[in-house]
Design a protein around this motif. Sequence first.
Motif, short mmCIF file in Angstrom:
data_model
loop_
_atom_site.label_atom_id
_atom_site.label_comp_id
_atom_site.label_asym_id
_atom_site.label_seq_id
_atom_site.Cartn_x
_atom_site.Cartn_y
_atom_site.Cartn_z
N VAL A 474 -5.14 -2.28 4.03
CA VAL A 474 -4.12 -3.19 3.50
C VAL A 474 -4.73 -4.57 3.25
O VAL A 474 -5.76 -4.93 3.82
N GLU A 475 -4.06 -5.34 2.37
CA GLU A 475 -4.49 -6.69 2.04
C GLU A 475 -3.35 -7.66 2.31
O GLU A 475 -2.17 -7.29 2.30
N TRP A 476 -3.70 -8.92 2.54
CA TRP A 476 -2.71 -9.94 2.88
C TRP A 476 -1.96 -10.40 1.64
O TRP A 476 -2.55 -10.69 0.61
N ASN A 477 -0.62 -10.44 1.74
CA ASN A 477 0.26 -10.94 0.69
C ASN A 477 0.76 -12.31 1.14
O ASN A 477 1.68 -12.41 1.95
N SER A 478 0.13 -13.36 0.62
CA SER A 478 0.43 -14.72 1.09
C SER A 478 1.82 -15.17 0.67
O SER A 478 2.48 -15.93 1.39
N GLY A 479 2.29 -14.72 -0.50
CA GLY A 479 3.59 -15.18 -0.99
C GLY A 479 4.75 -14.68 -0.16
O GLY A 479 5.75 -15.38 0.03
N ASP A 480 4.64 -13.46 0.37
CA ASP A 480 5.74 -12.85 1.12
C ASP A 480 5.43 -12.66 2.59
O ASP A 480 6.25 -12.15 3.35
N ARG A 481 4.19 -13.01 2.99
CA ARG A 481 3.75 -12.87 4.39
C ARG A 481 3.88 -11.43 4.86
O ARG A 481 4.55 -11.13 5.84
N THR A 482 3.25 -10.53 4.12
CA THR A 482 3.22 -9.12 4.49
C THR A 482 1.81 -8.58 4.28
O THR A 482 0.99 -9.20 3.60
N TRP A 483 1.55 -7.40 4.86
CA TRP A 483 0.32 -6.66 4.63
C TRP A 483 0.64 -5.54 3.66
O TRP A 483 1.50 -4.70 3.95
N ASP A 484 -0.01 -5.51 2.50
CA ASP A 484 0.33 -4.57 1.43
C ASP A 484 -0.82 -3.61 1.16
O ASP A 484 -1.99 -4.02 1.12
N CYS A 485 -0.49 -2.33 0.94
CA CYS A 485 -1.50 -1.32 0.67
C CYS A 485 -1.73 -1.20 -0.84
O CYS A 485 -0.77 -0.95 -1.59
N PRO A 486 -2.98 -1.35 -1.31
CA PRO A 486 -3.24 -1.27 -2.74
C PRO A 486 -3.25 0.15 -3.30
O PRO A 486 -3.32 0.32 -4.52
N CYS A 487 -3.18 1.17 -2.43
CA CYS A 487 -3.26 2.55 -2.91
C CYS A 487 -1.91 3.11 -3.30
O CYS A 487 -1.72 3.59 -4.41
N HIS A 488 -0.92 3.04 -2.39
CA HIS A 488 0.38 3.66 -2.67
C HIS A 488 1.57 2.73 -2.42
O HIS A 488 2.71 3.17 -2.47
N GLY A 489 1.27 1.45 -2.13
CA GLY A 489 2.35 0.46 -2.09
C GLY A 489 3.05 0.27 -0.77
O GLY A 489 4.06 -0.44 -0.72
#
Length: 513
Positions: A474-489
Amino acid sequence: MTNEFPQGKMPYDVEPFWRKSATLPSFPPLKIDTEVDVAIVGGGITGITTAYLLTKQGFKVAVIEASQVLNGTTGHTTAKVTAQHGLLYDELIQHMGEERAKQYYDANADALQFVRQTIQELKIDCDLTEEDAYMYAVSDEYKRKITKEYNAYQRLGIPSEFKKDIPLPIDIKGVLVMKNQGQFHPLKYLTGLVNEITNAGGEIYEQTTAINIDENTPKPMIITREGRRITCKYAISCSHFPFFDGKGFYFTKLHAERSYVLGVLTKHDFPGGMYYSADSPARSLRYTPMDGKKLVLISGDGHKTGQGTSTHKHYKALEEFGESVLGIEEIKYRWSAQDLYTLDKVPYVGAITSNKPNILVATGYRKWGMSNSTAAAKLLTDLVLERENPYKDLYDPSRFYADPSIKKFLMQNLDVAGHLIEGKIDIADKRIEDIGNDEGSVVVVNGKRAGCYKDAEGNINLVDTTCTHMGCEVEWNSGDRTWDCPCHGSRFSVQGDVVEGPAKKPLKKVDLN
């Protein structure tokens, strides 16, 4: 203290206007095993509309929702109810044929009419207004594309016109207008349906997460994370990304994209209408009433989940656009939405696989969920009732069009493979002490990759960055303060809890010691 999200006029919290401006009912979790005619997983517009239609037919229905009803994609929409879904109809004609393209329009036009009739019948006060939908081009390239789209409209008999301008200070090359579309407050509308469901004896359970379906029983049996079981004649997955795959391999046929929304008060009056730019990055404008004023919703700047630039830049891009077009007095709200795309841009609605007629699915609405979800709910209802529906084959999840499906399938899964490998070989170059307050980043902890977020007081949240769905990083989503997976969302909170599937399990905690 440092803050990676430059505030300016921007609200600190990520909160959609819809949830702040509606009084929503609450429901208890499921605490005992139960048996119903139809069990619906997902308390968004598809699940609630389907439950409403089935309870009207006398079915015993249960809806279960992992968090709160109407809190997912439905609660984060821009709530346009329209059959104008970007540059689409010319493409559908090319890839599926004129008959299927006309069916897609008819299904969504029928959905708009259903929403209008339901609001009238139930006397729901949900700010419904009739608006023309404008798709405009700001470049010569996209003028040619919307001209082709206009020709497709004419072939399909879609009420429309081609114009040279719009009542906004945007330098455009041309605009395609779809007449007499709609916009509303989605949660006020759906709260009316929720009340009808419960009054008819329908059951709704929140904080109840479905994790599997036991198929080795005479009837489908949904199993929840807490071990409860719901036996049913029909199980329906309306959970955005299907919670149960059933060897349909949906993770290979869907990809997730995020887009962003600002709710603003403007210096110049908004003229009415719903506007969408054909060019990229997309820009969308509409208004909704708020305390006697017009709250203008500025949205767009979509990208694949977990991929792209630092996400707060998307909010800033929308702010700059809004300032240039209408002038911004105040940004009242900001939020983001996640949408799923199918291989051919048409949703998957129907039996999850051809040999499982009692397990149904609805997913893949792109950014046009208000009409597509309503069309899906009507189709799901007809499948349960075993009656004919003219759009069954159009939405059939088992369909496959050689062009463009093969190309999209290969590109999509190569992209997933690339991110899976990239995440595994990516070496973090930051340490915990490099992270400021209210900041997140991938760091090195005890020689291993970890996700670190420091809150405003400096408290540290550490998680394993390996997604619990299929092992991507997962990668850091600074705008929403979440950890997001680039493969399946899949998306996770700073504590690692699941915010959005297909992941079912939270990220593992990382110990500093």
